[in-house]
Design a protein around this motif. Structure first.
Motif, PDB file in Angstrom:
ATOM      1  N   SER A  30      18.813  -7.176  27.800  1.00 31.23           N
ATOM      2  CA  SER A  30      20.204  -7.567  27.999  1.00 31.23           C
ATOM      3  C   SER A  30      20.980  -6.415  28.614  1.00 31.23           C
ATOM      4  CB  SER A  30      20.860  -7.957  26.668  1.00 31.23           C
ATOM      5  OG  SER A  30      20.206  -9.077  26.098  1.00 31.23           O
ATOM      6  N   THR A  31      22.109  -6.759  29.213  1.00 30.00           N
ATOM      7  CA  THR A  31      22.957  -5.749  29.835  1.00 30.00           C
ATOM      8  C   THR A  31      24.419  -6.129  29.618  1.00 30.00           C
ATOM      9  OG1 THR A  31      23.440  -4.593  31.892  1.00 30.00           O
ATOM     10  CG2 THR A  31      22.966  -6.920  32.059  1.00 30.00           C
ATOM     11  N   GLY A  32      25.291  -5.209  29.934  1.00 30.84           N
ATOM     12  CA  GLY A  32      26.711  -5.491  29.832  1.00 30.84           C
ATOM     13  C   GLY A  32      27.230  -6.162  31.094  1.00 30.84           C
ATOM     14  N   LEU A  33      28.513  -6.485  31.091  1.00 34.16           N
ATOM     15  CA  LEU A  33      29.132  -7.070  32.279  1.00 34.16           C
ATOM     16  C   LEU A  33      29.237  -6.020  33.377  1.00 34.16           C
ATOM     17  CD1 LEU A  33      32.092  -9.091  30.703  1.00 34.16           C
ATOM     18  CD2 LEU A  33      29.822  -9.909  31.327  1.00 34.16           C
ATOM     19  N   THR A  34      29.036  -6.445  34.624  1.00 34.95           N
ATOM     20  CA  THR A  34      29.196  -5.548  35.761  1.00 34.95           C
ATOM     21  C   THR A  34      30.310  -6.067  36.657  1.00 34.95           C
ATOM     22  OG1 THR A  34      27.566  -6.725  37.123  1.00 34.95           O
ATOM     23  CG2 THR A  34      26.735  -4.993  35.689  1.00 34.95           C
ATOM     24  N   PHE A  35      30.937  -5.133  37.382  1.00 31.71           N
ATOM     25  CA  PHE A  35      32.076  -5.474  38.222  1.00 31.71           C
ATOM     26  C   PHE A  35      32.018  -4.699  39.536  1.00 31.71           C
ATOM     27  CE2 PHE A  35      36.697  -5.134  39.316  1.00 31.71           C
ATOM     28  CZ  PHE A  35      36.993  -6.478  39.367  1.00 31.71           C
ATOM     29  N   GLY A  36      31.000  -3.892  39.714  1.00 34.40           N
ATOM     30  CA  GLY A  36      31.000  -2.944  40.823  1.00 34.40           C
ATOM     31  C   GLY A  36      31.764  -1.695  40.405  1.00 34.40           C
ATOM     32  N   GLN A  37      31.471  -0.574  41.030  1.00 35.08           N
ATOM     33  CA  GLN A  37      32.142   0.667  40.666  1.00 35.08           C
ATOM     34  C   GLN A  37      33.635   0.552  40.927  1.00 35.08           C
ATOM     35  OE1 GLN A  37      30.211   3.256  39.360  1.00 35.08           O
ATOM     36  NE2 GLN A  37      32.204   4.044  38.697  1.00 35.08           N
ATOM     37  N   THR A  38      34.450   0.878  39.931  1.00 30.12           N
ATOM     38  CA  THR A  38      35.895   0.770  40.071  1.00 30.12           C
ATOM     39  C   THR A  38      36.599   1.903  39.352  1.00 30.12           C
ATOM     40  OG1 THR A  38      37.843  -0.628  39.657  1.00 30.12           O
ATOM     41  CG2 THR A  38      36.034  -0.785  38.076  1.00 30.12           C
ATOM     42  N   ASP A  39      37.648   2.403  39.966  1.00 34.01           N
ATOM     43  CA  ASP A  39      38.525   3.384  39.312  1.00 34.01           C
ATOM     44  C   ASP A  39      39.832   2.739  38.881  1.00 34.01           C
ATOM     45  OD1 ASP A  39      36.759   5.548  39.715  1.00 34.01           O
ATOM     46  OD2 ASP A  39      37.470   5.791  41.779  1.00 34.01           O
ATOM     47  N   ALA A  40      39.899   1.410  39.002  1.00 30.21           N
ATOM     48  CA  ALA A  40      41.154   0.705  38.729  1.00 30.21           C
ATOM     49  C   ALA A  40      41.179   0.055  37.356  1.00 30.21           C
ATOM     50  CB  ALA A  40      41.395  -0.359  39.803  1.00 30.21           C
ATOM     51  N   ASP A  68      47.448  -6.072  41.255  1.00 34.13           N
ATOM     52  CA  ASP A  68      46.420  -6.965  40.727  1.00 34.13           C
ATOM     53  C   ASP A  68      45.072  -6.614  41.364  1.00 34.13           C
ATOM     54  OD1 ASP A  68      48.460  -8.184  39.387  1.00 34.13           O
ATOM     55  OD2 ASP A  68      48.370 -10.082  40.498  1.00 34.13           O
ATOM     56  N   ILE A  69      44.024  -6.689  40.556  1.00 35.61           N
ATOM     57  CA  ILE A  69      42.673  -6.417  41.036  1.00 35.61           C
ATOM     58  C   ILE A  69      41.824  -7.656  40.777  1.00 35.61           C
ATOM     59  CG2 ILE A  69      40.621  -4.966  40.832  1.00 35.61           C
ATOM     60  CD1 ILE A  69      43.024  -3.457  41.915  1.00 35.61           C
ATOM     61  N   THR A  70      41.198  -8.177  41.830  1.00 31.36           N
ATOM     62  CA  THR A  70      40.356  -9.374  41.708  1.00 31.36           C
ATOM     63  C   THR A  70      38.946  -9.048  42.159  1.00 31.36           C
ATOM     64  OG1 THR A  70      42.225 -10.859  42.101  1.00 31.36           O
ATOM     65  CG2 THR A  70      40.021 -11.765  42.435  1.00 31.36           C
ATOM     66  N   GLY A  71      37.990  -9.522  41.393  1.00 28.56           N
ATOM     67  CA  GLY A  71      36.586  -9.298  41.740  1.00 28.56           C
ATOM     68  C   GLY A  71      35.691 -10.212  40.933  1.00 28.56           C
ATOM     69  N   GLU A  72      34.392 -10.025  41.105  1.00 29.99           N
ATOM     70  CA  GLU A  72      33.423 -10.893  40.455  1.00 29.99           C
ATOM     71  C   GLU A  72      32.864 -10.196  39.212  1.00 29.99           C
ATOM     72  OE1 GLU A  72      31.783 -14.837  40.965  1.00 29.99           O
ATOM     73  OE2 GLU A  72      33.448 -13.693  41.822  1.00 29.99           O
ATOM     74  N   LEU A 285      23.328  -0.048  28.419  1.00 34.68           N
ATOM     75  CA  LEU A 285      24.698   0.401  28.169  1.00 34.68           C
ATOM     76  C   LEU A 285      25.330   1.070  29.378  1.00 34.68           C
ATOM     77  CD1 LEU A 285      24.511   2.025  24.607  1.00 34.68           C
ATOM     78  CD2 LEU A 285      25.636  -0.122  25.210  1.00 34.68           C
ATOM     79  N   ARG A 286      24.486   1.603  30.270  1.00 29.26           N
ATOM     80  CA  ARG A 286      25.036   2.450  31.331  1.00 29.26           C
ATOM     81  C   ARG A 286      25.808   1.679  32.386  1.00 29.26           C
ATOM     82  NH1 ARG A 286      19.900   5.788  33.038  1.00 29.26           N
ATOM     83  NH2 ARG A 286      18.881   3.872  32.324  1.00 29.26           N
ATOM     84  N   THR A 287      25.745   0.341  32.346  1.00 24.13           N
ATOM     85  CA  THR A 287      26.611  -0.431  33.242  1.00 24.13           C
ATOM     86  C   THR A 287      28.080  -0.177  32.921  1.00 24.13           C
ATOM     87  OG1 THR A 287      26.314  -2.309  31.751  1.00 24.13           O
ATOM     88  CG2 THR A 287      24.958  -2.268  33.727  1.00 24.13           C
ATOM     89  N   ALA A 288      28.368   0.258  31.691  1.00 27.07           N
ATOM     90  CA  ALA A 288      29.757   0.561  31.320  1.00 27.07           C
ATOM     91  C   ALA A 288      30.311   1.716  32.136  1.00 27.07           C
ATOM     92  CB  ALA A 288      29.843   0.891  29.827  1.00 27.07           C
ATOM     93  N   ASN A 289      29.439   2.545  32.688  1.00 29.94           N
ATOM     94  CA  ASN A 289      29.905   3.686  33.470  1.00 29.94           C
ATOM     95  C   ASN A 289      30.426   3.293  34.842  1.00 29.94           C
ATOM     96  OD1 ASN A 289      29.148   5.399  31.358  1.00 29.94           O
ATOM     97  ND2 ASN A 289      27.088   5.681  32.167  1.00 29.94           N
TER      98      ASN A 289
END
Length: 349
Positions: A30-40, A68-72, A285-289
């Motif tokens: 299993s893994t966490g949710l991903t959103f792409g690298q973001t600083d926002a 507003d920030i929109t992504g997948e 867990l590292r997807t949180a980074n």
């Protein structure tokens, strides 16, 4: 003295031909949710529950910008080797034709969201050529989705459906499929249509999400937990190389080793080895980074399922909170490794 091989990490990914079934069963990490690298977007809180049958996660995200920030938002499963499902037992639902294989559900600020599922077919590289564990969640290997769609092969994890589609191909097409490495054919007098699909299916659950400017957003999701495992053999202290590798991977210290031996005493073979069952739980867990900054507050609750089970993992700050539950609570947490959890059970469980 014999040297038993514990089948606690048994999967059939990357098999290159027919094999006999074994006492291990494959399953899913299993893994966490991903959103792409973001600083926002910052992950203010993550409250993660991992049990043998279910995983639940509550996140509190904060848009730290003025826009507003929109992504997948994406929750990926690791690749499922279709041919491998034919060669060993798997901890998967009986019905493999359903779209939502793990019963994944999600809410945003308490309201259910419509989650889409897409499927990608890949030919995975050999084990020795694969990258770190977390990289395996980004559809590793050669993408053969278009090839299968062109041939009319459904993107299903149900091997009987895939094999039936391949059996219907003319011999010239079969030869081309074999040459392209999409499947392996082992015709014999007894079984002229023995076929093993060589691809894996990657399922991704996802939805489009807007994070309002300067605001908090709570996202929760849950799904059925289907970890791998099988017959488990132990010795105390672990002397065999393979058992020492297990001890290192799951940080099985001397006290835990003695506890496993005592708990599995009913399965003793009389020559210093003890037999039980085990589950091998991996959680990335590292997807949180990929989110902005550290996790403000990280809380992990583990449930080993039975008071008679033994749990071991590499982590600090573990507190026992109930007969079967343990909690890890951290502030400003930056995961530098993924979770690898061993749960050992006596055979009578």
């Amino acid at each position: 003295m014999r040297n038993p091989i514990p089948l606690v990490l048994a999967t059939c990914l990357g098999l290159s031909g027919p094999a006999v079934a074994n006492d291990g069963f494959g399953g899913l990490s299993s893994t966490g949710l991903t959103f792409g690298q973001t600083d926002a977007i910052a992950m203010v809180e993550e409250d993660l529950f991992i049990g043998l049958d279910a995983v639940r996660v509550d996140y509190l995200f904060r848009n730290i910008t003025g826009s507003d920030i929109t992504g997948e938002i994406i929750f990926p499963l690791p690749p499922i080797h279709v041919g491998g499902l034919m060669l060993s037992d798997w901890n998967l639902p009986d019905d493999l034709l359903g779209e939502n294989l793990v019963g994944f559900t999600a809410t945003v600020d308490g309201a259910p969201v419509r989650v889409s599922v897409d499927r990608q077919a890949v030919i995975e590289p050999p084990w020795e050529e694969r990258g770190p564990a977390s990289a395996a969640y980004d559809a590793p290997g050669r993408d053969v989705t278009a090839d299968l769609q062109r041939l009319g092969v459904p993107l299903t994890v149900e091997p009987t459906v895939a094999v039936a589609a391949l059996k219907a191909m003319p011999s010239a097409t079969r030869a081309r499929i074999a040459a392209e490495g999409l499947a392996e054919f082992y015709p014999s007098a007894e079984n002229p249509d023995e076929i093993y699909p060589a691809w894996s299916i990657v399922l991704r659950y996802h939805w489009t999400q807007t994070f309002p400017a300067g605001a908090d957003l709570r996202i929760s999701h849950s799904y059925d937990h289907l970890p791998p495992g099988g017959i488990f053999v132990w010795q105390d202290p672990p002397k065999d190389d393979y058992l020492r590798q297990i001890a290192d991977r799951y940080c099985v210290d001397a006290s835990t080793s003695r506890g496993i031996a005592r708990r599995l005493a009913g399965g003793s073979s009389g020559d210093g080895y003890f037999t039980g069952m085990a589950w091998n739980i991996d959680y990335v867990l590292r997807t949180a980074n990929s989110w902005a900054g550290p996790i403000g507050r990280f809380r992990l609750t583990l449930d080993k399922g039975s008071e008679r089970n033994i749990i071991s993992l590499c982590a600090t700050g573990i507190e026992k909170t109930g007969p079967t539950t343990f909690v890890i609570d951290k502030r400003d947490f930056v995961p530098d490794r993924d979770l690898q959890i061993l749960i050992v059970s006596p055979l009578e469980n």
